[in-house]
Every structure is written in C-alpha cells, then in structure tokens.
Design a protein around this motif. Structure first.
Motif, PDB file in Angstrom:
ATOM      1  N   VAL A  13       4.887  -1.335   8.571  1.00 42.75           N
ATOM      2  CA  VAL A  13       5.849  -2.381   8.227  1.00 42.75           C
ATOM      3  C   VAL A  13       5.208  -3.747   8.389  1.00 42.75           C
ATOM      4  CG1 VAL A  13       8.044  -3.449   8.827  1.00 42.75           C
ATOM      5  CG2 VAL A  13       7.834  -0.959   8.813  1.00 42.75           C
ATOM      6  N   ARG A  14       4.460  -3.909   9.479  1.00 47.48           N
ATOM      7  CA  ARG A  14       3.831  -5.204   9.717  1.00 47.48           C
ATOM      8  C   ARG A  14       2.851  -5.533   8.590  1.00 47.48           C
ATOM      9  NH1 ARG A  14       4.007  -7.961  14.345  1.00 47.48           N
ATOM     10  NH2 ARG A  14       4.755  -6.140  15.495  1.00 47.48           N
ATOM     11  N   ALA A  16       2.981  -4.371   5.582  1.00 46.61           N
ATOM     12  CA  ALA A  16       3.737  -4.598   4.345  1.00 46.61           C
ATOM     13  C   ALA A  16       4.311  -6.003   4.309  1.00 46.61           C
ATOM     14  CB  ALA A  16       4.862  -3.567   4.227  1.00 46.61           C
ATOM     15  N   VAL A  17       4.875  -6.409   5.433  1.00 45.25           N
ATOM     16  CA  VAL A  17       5.456  -7.750   5.474  1.00 45.25           C
ATOM     17  C   VAL A  17       4.363  -8.795   5.317  1.00 45.25           C
ATOM     18  CG1 VAL A  17       6.665  -9.409   6.933  1.00 45.25           C
ATOM     19  CG2 VAL A  17       7.443  -7.039   6.833  1.00 45.25           C
ATOM     20  N   THR A  19       1.562  -8.482   3.812  1.00 40.38           N
ATOM     21  CA  THR A  19       1.122  -8.484   2.409  1.00 40.38           C
ATOM     22  C   THR A  19       2.055  -9.314   1.559  1.00 40.38           C
ATOM     23  OG1 THR A  19       0.187  -6.290   2.695  1.00 40.38           O
ATOM     24  CG2 THR A  19       0.618  -7.010   0.433  1.00 40.38           C
ATOM     25  N   LEU A  20       3.314  -9.114   1.806  1.00 42.77           N
ATOM     26  CA  LEU A  20       4.299  -9.835   1.006  1.00 42.77           C
ATOM     27  C   LEU A  20       4.299 -11.326   1.331  1.00 42.77           C
ATOM     28  CD1 LEU A  20       6.405  -9.447  -1.135  1.00 42.77           C
ATOM     29  CD2 LEU A  20       8.075  -8.886   0.636  1.00 42.77           C
ATOM     30  N   VAL A  21       4.200 -11.634   2.610  1.00 48.99           N
ATOM     31  CA  VAL A  21       4.245 -13.033   3.014  1.00 48.99           C
ATOM     32  C   VAL A  21       3.078 -13.800   2.406  1.00 48.99           C
ATOM     33  CG1 VAL A  21       3.870 -14.544   4.995  1.00 48.99           C
ATOM     34  CG2 VAL A  21       5.597 -12.747   5.108  1.00 48.99           C
ATOM     35  N   HIS A  22       1.948 -13.124   2.289  1.00 50.77           N
ATOM     36  CA  HIS A  22       0.778 -13.832   1.759  1.00 50.77           C
ATOM     37  C   HIS A  22       0.889 -14.106   0.269  1.00 50.77           C
ATOM     38  CE1 HIS A  22      -1.500 -12.445   5.494  1.00 50.77           C
ATOM     39  NE2 HIS A  22      -1.445 -13.767   5.517  1.00 50.77           N
TER      40      HIS A  22
ATOM     41  N   ARG B  21       7.829 -18.473   3.104  1.00 49.63           N
ATOM     42  CA  ARG B  21       7.376 -17.116   3.456  1.00 49.63           C
ATOM     43  C   ARG B  21       8.580 -16.220   3.755  1.00 49.63           C
ATOM     44  NH1 ARG B  21       3.962 -20.204   7.118  1.00 49.63           N
ATOM     45  NH2 ARG B  21       2.095 -20.809   5.984  1.00 49.63           N
ATOM     46  N   THR B  24      10.254 -15.286   0.674  1.00 53.46           N
ATOM     47  CA  THR B  24       9.469 -14.300  -0.062  1.00 53.46           C
ATOM     48  C   THR B  24       9.810 -12.883   0.390  1.00 53.46           C
ATOM     49  OG1 THR B  24       7.680 -15.876  -0.356  1.00 53.46           O
ATOM     50  CG2 THR B  24       7.126 -13.541  -0.589  1.00 53.46           C
ATOM     51  N   VAL B  25       9.995 -12.738   1.686  1.00 54.82           N
ATOM     52  CA  VAL B  25      10.376 -11.421   2.198  1.00 54.82           C
ATOM     53  C   VAL B  25      11.810 -11.088   1.782  1.00 54.82           C
ATOM     54  CG1 VAL B  25      10.810 -10.107   4.309  1.00 54.82           C
ATOM     55  CG2 VAL B  25       8.772 -11.534   4.120  1.00 54.82           C
ATOM     56  N   PRO B  93      -2.829 -12.086  -3.486  1.00 54.64           N
ATOM     57  CA  PRO B  93      -2.835 -10.694  -3.903  1.00 54.64           C
ATOM     58  C   PRO B  93      -1.431 -10.243  -4.280  1.00 54.64           C
ATOM     59  CG  PRO B  93      -2.789 -10.852  -1.525  1.00 54.64           C
ATOM     60  CD  PRO B  93      -2.822 -12.246  -2.031  1.00 54.64           C
ATOM     61  N   PRO B  95       1.568  -7.844  -4.097  1.00 51.84           N
ATOM     62  CA  PRO B  95       2.003  -6.769  -3.196  1.00 51.84           C
ATOM     63  C   PRO B  95       2.199  -5.483  -3.976  1.00 51.84           C
ATOM     64  CG  PRO B  95       3.803  -8.271  -3.658  1.00 51.84           C
ATOM     65  CD  PRO B  95       2.588  -8.869  -4.254  1.00 51.84           C
ATOM     66  N   VAL B  99       5.631  -1.829  -1.298  1.00 56.64           N
ATOM     67  CA  VAL B  99       6.161  -2.857  -0.410  1.00 56.64           C
ATOM     68  C   VAL B  99       7.445  -3.435  -0.984  1.00 56.64           C
ATOM     69  CG1 VAL B  99       5.736  -5.100   0.620  1.00 56.64           C
ATOM     70  CG2 VAL B  99       3.909  -3.407   0.507  1.00 56.64           C
ATOM     71  N   LEU B 103      11.134  -2.978   0.749  1.00 55.81           N
ATOM     72  CA  LEU B 103      11.942  -4.093   1.217  1.00 55.81           C
ATOM     73  C   LEU B 103      13.191  -4.284   0.371  1.00 55.81           C
ATOM     74  CD1 LEU B 103       9.115  -6.570   2.184  1.00 55.81           C
ATOM     75  CD2 LEU B 103      10.745  -5.484   3.719  1.00 55.81           C
ATOM     76  N   TYR B 118       8.535  -8.695  12.485  1.00 60.42           N
ATOM     77  CA  TYR B 118       7.163  -8.265  12.213  1.00 60.42           C
ATOM     78  C   TYR B 118       6.234  -9.401  11.797  1.00 60.42           C
ATOM     79  CZ  TYR B 118       8.811  -3.501  12.607  1.00 60.42           C
ATOM     80  OH  TYR B 118       9.333  -2.334  13.085  1.00 60.42           O
ATOM     81  N   LEU B 149      12.687   1.982   5.765  1.00 59.66           N
ATOM     82  CA  LEU B 149      11.287   1.684   5.454  1.00 59.66           C
ATOM     83  C   LEU B 149      10.411   2.912   5.663  1.00 59.66           C
ATOM     84  CD1 LEU B 149      11.034  -1.878   7.040  1.00 59.66           C
ATOM     85  CD2 LEU B 149      10.948  -1.305   4.610  1.00 59.66           C
ATOM     86  N   LEU B 153       7.468   4.006   3.184  1.00 58.40           N
ATOM     87  CA  LEU B 153       6.112   3.608   3.563  1.00 58.40           C
ATOM     88  C   LEU B 153       5.283   4.768   4.111  1.00 58.40           C
ATOM     89  CD1 LEU B 153       6.820   0.117   5.160  1.00 58.40           C
ATOM     90  CD2 LEU B 153       5.915   0.631   2.901  1.00 58.40           C
TER      91      LEU B 153
END
Lengths: 905, 154
Positions: A13-14, A16-17, A19-22, B21, B24-25, B93, B95, B99, B103, B118, B149, B153
């Motif tokens: 999860v960390r 994944a998050v 990755t998404l945040v970036h 950010r 984005t999540v 990159p 996702p 992912v 989410l 997280y 998740l 995942l």
C-alpha cells in the motif's frame, strides 16, 4: 509463494500510494486562483453571497482557463460577477411589523442571556377534573381545594387536592392555577424560608396527593388559545421568563433584564403573538409598556406611555398589574389603591368601582380575575366573594385565605412517544454502523408485468407490459431506455471501465440497480427518470427488495446492509472474513420466504473452498444466525451461485453454474431447507442470468445474447436478441401519478441531480423539482402541473432535496438540506432545513453542525421525518423541527458516539 | 498562544504542494491541481475562513469534500478523465492500473485515511483530528480500506 502478511500489505500500500503521489502535478500558482479575499467579512448573508460570487468568478475563470488550455483557444470571457442575479433578502424576524401603534421612544433593551428551547420537563399527568371558572382555594387549615363553578346554585362539595400545603415557614405569595394540563393542575408552592426553598410551580395530579415541584418560579398567565403558559423567576437582578408550550411539550426560556420594577404581570396580546408588560420604570413614576415576542421571548420595544402622577403611589411603592377587568388594566399599589387604565395606551379610566376594590372597610387579602376578565374572586374580611361584571358580589366561602381561578387550557402535552426504533442508534457492535436510508423518488412508471433487460451494449431498458398482460393488467408499450451504460464489448484503456448492471428493481418510481463490479466493489445507484443520471446509494453490486419494495438488502465485498425506507434507517454489518479467518466473497443476497431473514450466498476460500448460505436476521442487528455449507470444491471447480428469484410461496430459487458451464436450479424453503425437487424446468446448459417471474411460473434467461422465456414444463420461447440479461419487475405499482415536463434548456445553469418528484400541491400528480445552481446561487423550481408554484431561492448552497410526506396525508413536503462553509468542517456536518409545504416555504431552521448536534431521518409511525439531535454531554435529545421532543437517550461513553451522526438525509 | 496564519497566499504557499499530492490520491493525478484550486478558492472565500482554528485541517477537509463533489458528477468526471487521457501522458511515472484500481475501490474518506497513514505517517488520533472524525471511525475505515486493497494488490 505470496507473502500475505500485514507487513507485506502495508509495504504494498505504501508503495502504491507513493507511486501515485509522485504523479501529482504542480499546484496552480496562487495568482491563478483569481480571488482577493477581504480581510474581514461580517457574517451577513449578502456578504457571504458576494464572497461566493467572487469565488464563482474565480472558479469560472479557472474553468475557462482550463478549457482554453485544452482546446488551445483564446481564454473565454469571464462573466462579470455583478451580472448574476441575487436572491431576495429573507426576513427571518419572527415579530410581525404591526407594533407601530405604540411609538418607540427608546431602543430595545439588551437581552443578556439569549433564548433556549428544550423539552417540557416532567410533563405532568393526572386525573383531576377541573374546568375554567372553577376556583382553587387555600383554606385556613392549609389545604388546597377545588371549588367547582362557585356561582352555581349547588356548587357541591370541594375536592381536597392537597393538604398540609402551608407550613409555619412558608410565606404564601399568591395562588395561581393553570390547567388541568394532562389532568394535572399547576399552581404555586409557597416560598419556604426555613429551607430556603424559592417559590416553585407545582403540579397537583390527583385528589389527596402531595404537590410535586415542577420548576422554580411563579406561575403566569395562559395564552388566549390555551396552549401556552408563562413562568417567571427572579434570578439575581434578572427575571427569567419561560413559555411552556403545552401542545408541543417544549419550554422556551430567556433570561432578560427587560422587566424593570420586578417584571409584573405579563399579558398575552389578543393574537398571542406578543406579551405586554405594563410596569412602572425603576422609580421614575413612568408607565412603561414593554412588548415581548411570545415565540422568542425577545423584547420588541419598550415605550414610556405615561408619566404617572406621583400622587397615585407612595414614594417607595411600585405598582403592579392585577389583571384585566372588563377590558381595563387594573393596577394596584399599597398606598394608592387600585387604578384602572385603558389598553394598550394606559390612559387613566373612569371605571365604575368594582366591589373588590379595597376600602377602609373592605380589606382584600387575595384577588384573582378570571381569564375572561369578567369574573373576579377575592377574599375580604375573611369571606370569599365572587363577582361578575355588572353583577353584585356573591359570598361563597368563609374558610379561604387565597383564591385563584383555574385558567383554561385547551391542549394536552402529547404523551411521550413509544420507543421509536432506531431513534438513538447504538454503536455497541464495532462491526455495525447505522445510516440514514431515504427512499429515492422518480417518475418511472413500472410495475409487476413489466420487464427489465440489459442489452448487449450494456444499456438497461424497461419493457412495459412485456410479461403476461392479462394477468398483470399492464399494457405492452415500446421499451424505454432507463440507463445508458458503456459498451462492455469495447476495449478499456483507462478509467473505471464499463460495468454491467447486475441487479435492478424499483422503489417510489426510481430504478435501483447494481453495477458490477468496477471499481472493485461495484456501486448501487438510483435513477429517478428514464435515461436520467444516476446517484450513488451505496457501495455494492447486488440489491434485493422485499415484496413491498420498502426494505432493501444490499451486499458488497466486505459487508451486508439493510435499508428500511419505512423507518428511514439503514444498518450495515462489516464482514471481513469467515469466522475461521478465511476470505469469503458474497455472491448474492435475497430474502427468506417469510422475509424475517436475509440470505447471503457466499463463497469461502480456504484449503477446500465452499459455497455457503449465510442467514442474517433482517433487523437492526443483522445477526448472523447460521451458515450452511452448500458445495465444496477445489479452486476453479466451485460452482458459481446466483439468486434467480423467489417463487410465489417465497421459496428461493438459486441458479448454479458449474465449472463446465452447465446450469442447475436449487430451491430453498423456510428455514433455508433445500428442497429436493422444484418445478419442471429444464434449462439449456449455457443459460445465464436466470430470473424467476413474480408468480413463480416462468423463467427468463439468456443464451448467446438472446433472451428466452420458459414456463414450467414447456419449451423456451425466444423473447429478444442482443440481450444479455432479463429481469421481471416484482415491485408494486407506483402510488403516485406523474406529470413530467421538459426542463428548460439552461446553458447558464446546472441542474443538480438527482431530480426528485413530489406532489407538492396535493393534486395527486407529482411534480418534477428542478434543483438548479448557478455557482453560489441555488434554487428549486417545480415544473409540470405545478408550474405556477413559486421558484424557491435558497440563500445558502443547497445540497439535497428530500421529498417526505411528513404528515402522511398524501401531500409531500420538501425538505432542503443545505449547508455552507460556516462550520469548521465544510461538508455535510452543517445542515439547514427548509420546509416547503404546498406553495409556501415555511421555515428555515438555524444552521446546525453535526458534532455537537446531528440530523437524521427517522421513521415514526411509518412516516420518515427529519430529526435533530441535540447533544448535552453524553445525552442526546431528539426533536422534530417544530420542537416536539421525541425522547432522550444517555450513552455510557464517548466512544458510543462514533459514527452516530453519519446520518444526513 | 499560537498565532494562526490565515493569509490565503501564505497558507496556499505552505500547503498547496502537499494538498495536490493528497488530491492525487483522492481523485487521480489528472485534475488534482484544479481540484485543490477549486477547494482553496471556496475555502478562502468562505465566511468561516477568518475564524478557522486550523487552516491546514480545514483545507484538507475542503479538498476531500471537493473530491467527493467531483466524484458525484460522474459524467463530468468521465469527460475530464478522457481529456486527461489525451493530455496527461507526459507526466511520468504513470501509476500502474493496479494502483488506480485499488484506490478507486475505496471511498474518498478511505483514500484520505490511506494517504495520511501511508504517505504522511500520521497517527490515528492525528488523522481523526484532521478529518474531524472519531478515532474509531478512522480505525474502521482503515481496516476496510486495507481489506479492499489487499484484494487487488496482493
């Protein structure tokens, strides 16, 4: 081997998050926000609107900029903020502008404490039979007795209500009597200087019973309509005034310094909308009229109406109002006797001297004037007299020291309601959560005899009268598209991807359907009109209504929920895993034959996967009663399971598809007992989406995108092509008619969804309600037969429209849940309700923020009603919007409040 | 006594990047900046802004609510996503679909809690304070989020 530990999951999860945040874009420069907030914004509605208009200009500007960026064209013109229409100012003052007959010579006096409203404490209930005009008397030996109709030729024996009323330490300050309220008389308990007990209002509930203190203070007058009475109390230098609303069971209090000279007697205006206090201002020898709003108890104004002649009163005497006698205000003072004045101007009147006027020879020790102002009773020289206007006094008793007429009361306080299920949700089980369940509404005319299909391109259609018209009386008509879905045959490159409709049914003219199963859990939606937009109901993918379509069961990957639209409450049980910790997947849900249970067909994945039938109690506990193993097989071999429907006797029909794609039907009767044999249906082995007709006689299913109907023991008949699934409509016909209209094209405005349908004018035809917005402006606009109904402008942002038939009279009221960003949490926690009753917007309630208070919809006697929850420590008080107290509940700990207020309708 | 800064420009400068950010999540990278801008415009123009005790928490809630509002407008969101599919391919990159899928299976509230847990390593109590929730609610939502998740995942 897959690492399934929590640490591994956390790592996944960390990552994944992260990755998404970036992928987050850079924030827009502050300058592009196009706002210039003022440093100070007074809390006025028009300022809020202006600020919102500014915000709108910014948003529009950004939207225009974004659009221009995407299209690569020149920026669009930003509409000027001043071109937007502004709502009319709403005057929420409760005092009508009718007070101009008395000139105001000074500004309203300050109100130091404000108003509170709460429940009528310890509502008296008794068995005393008393009527207006009866006399309450305190006898020389200390008893309180009731003397019925004292001027009657044969008044009968008095009824001793309480004995030992006086003690040596008690100083009596005047008898008063109100009632009976619910069979109890209210009166004053004397001040007791031995115990430092102040004057109290007490209840006398039955003959011979001891008086029961109700509240500190002195009993005041009853309103002309007999529904309210006053109590006032000296608190320090203030007088606290309380108005008891007998009919609604509430009491409104306001501490105020508005009654100089001790307050005096308050009189109700003829229309009961105001209270008049006629007193002398503090030693200034002025007659002062203070007008008080009887609803808010707020001072309207205070006016000097006469400079009194000093000769009327002694240097230290303050006059006080005895009451109204024959239409005149009667003032008393120790030195100057009794004076009469006209109302309301307080002009000294030349009044024929009543017999009860104290004289040298007639020493009056007690006096009360009946509420009609035509009869007085007094005690003079030890004898009690009663006199009516224009008549001679009559001596009626010789053993009384205090007298008071029973003031008329025309209302009873409603009995505390029986326990209302779900009024105070209890969150004792952490796996349970409660929520509000308000039935969607719509204009879709569907009933048993119709059918629903899912076309190969994913769209959902209604086929009126498609099944057995003679039996169901539904006329066949051209199919109507209900939902436009993405074509599942097209490749998906990004986004949520096309779902397919997995279940469907109707309630209140709205289609409820489940969309399976992207993203992950799927969603349940409601659609109010054909081809209309959908609105989320819940996460999930399968929904099943009971026979009334008022209770719905829904499942999602991690729980089951029950929505009861009659009670307005929903409950969800979070079910993470099977009892042994194995992962389980809910496949389908239905109702038991007697509809007391919910049956969930699930697959449990462990070393040896199984299909199970789990029985849940269909109530607020959703207790798991039993899980029964149905099948056992290795992964990939466990047959899929789905609910096809129920037979006429409630027997549940389940379709089961094996690994080789052959399909079989199974039958479960009461007690979840599987029946060895069912109707003689022989299905094609590759049939999918089996559905049972509401009479249990016919199956529908699809084979290779062709739908078939098949009666028991007969060969299948082709029903349609390019169809992947067919259902029979099982829900009852709509109780409402509809008169649709085409919303006017609105290039400038947005219509909010869902649209609702409600019979606002009570003509039996529901109107479509357009909930529209133009940035910060919101309004409701009925159309259809009610096109002459007014457009309702909301001065705050509207959020939800909730048509509710509050009175259960067939005429729908409209509740507008609205909120702005006034609270610390800019979301649902703050709600404002407006009630549209017929053509009139009845009231706005004050903005209430969930946290200290809450709001929910609760079914009371089968009618869903908005309920406010006021919190005081661990105690909640539930009230209706009109102030009616439904009850209180005290929780044992702070933790119990968790999620209680996730209830907004 | 702690001095609370409510100057919109200063507050925006301090929190905008992290709010994007966060957005984005909640809603995906496409439009996250717009979502934050919309939320901030409304927050700064709110009559309550001058009295907000915790501007940071207020903005996080505003962004969460803006995300919810956007999610309710399914058609508009779909259009935006389609637009983004054309214009946003330049942002590496990208996702993985997993992912996104994972989410998107969560509610906005759950996504918010996942972000705080997280990405910001905030405690349950801090998250509850920021989002105006009870701690048990945060724990429950986090449990539900992790369960869902895990389905995708693992």
């Amino acid at each position: 081997m897959t690492d399934t530990s929590d640490d591994a999951l956390d790592r996944l999860v960390r990552e994944a998050v992260a990755t998404l945040v970036h992928t987050a874009p850079a924030p827009r420069p502050y300058g592009e926000l196009a706002i210039a907030p003022a440093p100070h914004r007074p809390g006025r509605w028009w300022v809020a609107v202006a600020a919102a208009v500014i915000a709108l200009a910014g948003v529009v500007g950004m939207a225009a900029a974004i659009q221009s960026r995407d299209r690569g064209s020149a920026p669009a013109t930003i509409p000027a903020a001043t071109s937007l229409p502004a709502p009319e100012a709403t005057d929420h003052a409760t005092t009508p502008a009718t007070a101009s007959t008395v000139p105001t010579t000074r500004p309203p006096l300050p109100d130091p404490t404000g108003m509170t409203t709460g429940p009528f404490p310890d509502v008296p209930r008794g068995s005393i039979d008393a009527a207006p005009g009866d006399l309450l008397g305190l006898t020389t030996d200390g008893n309180v007795s009731l003397y019925r109709d004292p001027l009657a030729a044969d008044p009968g024996e008095p009824v001793i209500l309480a004995d030992g009323f006086l003690t040596p330490g008690r100083i009596f300050v005047g008898l008063a009597a109100v009632g009976p309220v619910n069979g109890s008389l209210l009166t004053n308990l004397p001040v007791d200087f031995e115990t430092d007990q102040p004057s109290q209002v007490t209840t006398l509930s039955q003959p011979g019973a001891q008086p029961v203190p109700l509240v500190n203070g002195s009993l005041g007058d009853v309103s002309h309509d007999g529904t309210r009475f006053l109590v006032h109390e000296h608190v320090g230098v203030r007088n606290e005034l309380a108005a008891y609303d007998i009919a609604n069971g509430t009491v409104t209090r306001r501490g105020t310094a508005a009654f100089p000279g001790g307050g005096g007697t308050l009189l109700w205006s003829d229309d009961d909308r105001e209270l008049y206090s006629y007193v002398a201002d503090n030693g200034e020898r002025q007659a002062v009229l203070t007008r008080i709003d009887s609803t808010t108890l707020e001072v309207v104004d205070s006016t000097v109406v006469e400079e009194w002649d000093l000769g009327h009163f002694g240097p230290t005497d303050h006059p006080f109002l005895l009451g109204v006698w024959d239409g005149y205000l009667m003032f008393a003072t120790g030195n100057a006797g009794i004076r009469a004045y006209t109302m309301p101007g307080m002009i000294p009147a030349d009044l024929e001297v009543p017999a009860w006027l104290p004289t040298v020879t007639n020493v009056v020790t007690s006096l009360d004037i009946a509420a009609d102002g035509r009869t007085a009773a007094w005690v003079g020289n030890g004898t009690t007299y009663v006199q009516t206007v224009g008549s001679e006094p009559v001596a009626v008793r010789d053993n009384l020291v205090e007298v008071a007429f029973v003031d008329p009361v025309t209302a009873d306080t409603p009995a505390p309601p029986a326990e209302i299920p779900g009024l105070f949700p209890v969150d004792s089980d952490p796996a349970l959560s409660t929520f509000t369940a308000v039935a969607p509404s719509g204009s879709i005319d569907a009933a048993a005899g119709d059918m629903i299909s899912v076309a190969a391109d994913g769209d959902v259609w209604l086929h009126p009268g498609a099944f057995d018209p003679p039996r169901y009386g539904r006329s066949p008509a051209a199919p109507i598209r209900l939902v436009a879905m993405s074509d599942p045959r097209l490749p998906v490159t990004e986004g949520e991807g096309p779902n397919h409709v997995s279940s469907a049914g109707f309630v209140n003219g709205a289609l409820v359907y489940g969309s399976c199963c992207e993203p992950v859990s799927g969603s349940l939606y409601a659609v109010s009109e054909t081809d209309g937009p959908g609105t989320d109901i819940a996460v999930g993918y399968d929904a099943a209504a009971d026979r009334s379509a008022r209770r719905w069961a829904m499942i999602d990957p991690s729980g089951i929920r029950l929505l009861d639209y009659d009670t307005g409450r929903g409950v969800r049980r979070f079910v993470e895993t099977a009892p042994d910790g194995s992962f389980q997947q809910f496949n389908a849900v239905t109702w038991s034959p007697d509809e007391s249970e919910l049956w969930v067909f699930a697959s449990v994945w462990n070393d040896e996967p199984t299909n199970v039938l789990i029985r849940y109690r269909a109530d607020a506990t959703l207790t798991e009663l039993e899980r029964r193993e149905l099948d056992r097989g290795q992964p990939g071999e466990l047959p899929g399971i789905d609910v096809a429907g129920r037979l006429a006797d409630g027997t549940v029909v389940v379709s089961q598809q094996s690994a080789d794609h052959t399909i079989a039907l199974r039958y479960f009767a009461a007690g979840a007992n599987e029946q060895p044999e069912g109707p003689a249906w022989v299905l094609p082995t590759d049939a999918t989406g089996v559905s049972v007709s509401p009479d249990g006689t016919t199956l529908a299913y699809a084979v290779d995108d062709t739908a078939y109907l098949q009666r028991e023991g007969q060969a299948p008949v082709e029903w349609g092509t390019d169809v992947t699934r067919v259902w029979f409509v099982t829900t009852p016909a709509l109780p409402i008619g509809t008169d649709d209209c085409v919303p006017p094209p609105s290039p400038e405005f947005d219509y909010l969804t869902p649209q609702h349908f409600a019979d606002l004018d009570g003509d039996g035809v529901s109107e479509r309600l357009l909930h529209a917005t133009d940035g910060p402006l919101y309004w409701i606009e009925p159309c259809g037969t009610a096109s002459d109904l007014p457009r309702i402008e909301l001065y705050r942002s509207g959020r939800d429209l909730i048509p509710i038939d509050v009175e259960g009279d067939g005429q729908t009221e409209l509740w507008v849940s609205s909120g702005d960003y006034n609270g610390s949490v800019p979301d649902l926690p703050c709600v404002v309700l407006a009630r549209l009753d017929g053509t009139t917007l009845v009231s706005y309630t004050e903005s209430r923020c969930i946290g200290d208070v809450g709001f929910g919809c609760v079914g009371i006697d089968g009618v869903v009603q908005p309920v406010f929850y006021e919190r005081d420590g661990l105690t909640l008080t539930a009230t209706l919007d009109d102030g009616t107290v439904l009850g209180t509940h005290t929780y044992t700990s702070e933790a119990e409040f968790a999620d209680l207020f996730d209830l907004a309708c | 006594m702690v001095q609370v800064t409510r100057d919109p420009a200063s507050v925006y400068a301090e929190h905008a990047a992290e709010l994007v950010r966060y957005a984005t999540v909640l809603a995906g990278p496409s439009g996250a900046d717009d979502l934050v801008a919309d939320a901030c415009v409304k927050a700064f123009a709110s009559t309550a802004w001058d009295t907000v005790d915790n501007p940071r928490a207020y903005l996080y809630r505003a962004v969460l609510n803006q995300a919810r509002q956007a999610a309710r407008s399914g058609a508009r969101r779909l259009a935006r996503e389609r637009r983004a599919a054309v214009t946003d391919h330049v942002d590496p990159p990208s996702p993985s679909a997993d992912v996104f899928t994972a989410l998107r299976g969560l509610t906005e509230r759950q996504r918010a809690i996942v972000f705080f847990t997280y990405w910001q390593d905030r405690s349950t109590a801090e998250i509850a304070d920021d989002l105006g929730l009870d701690q048990r609610t945060v724990q429950r939502e986090l449990l539900a989020a992790r369960t869902r998740l895990a389905e995708v995942l693992r």
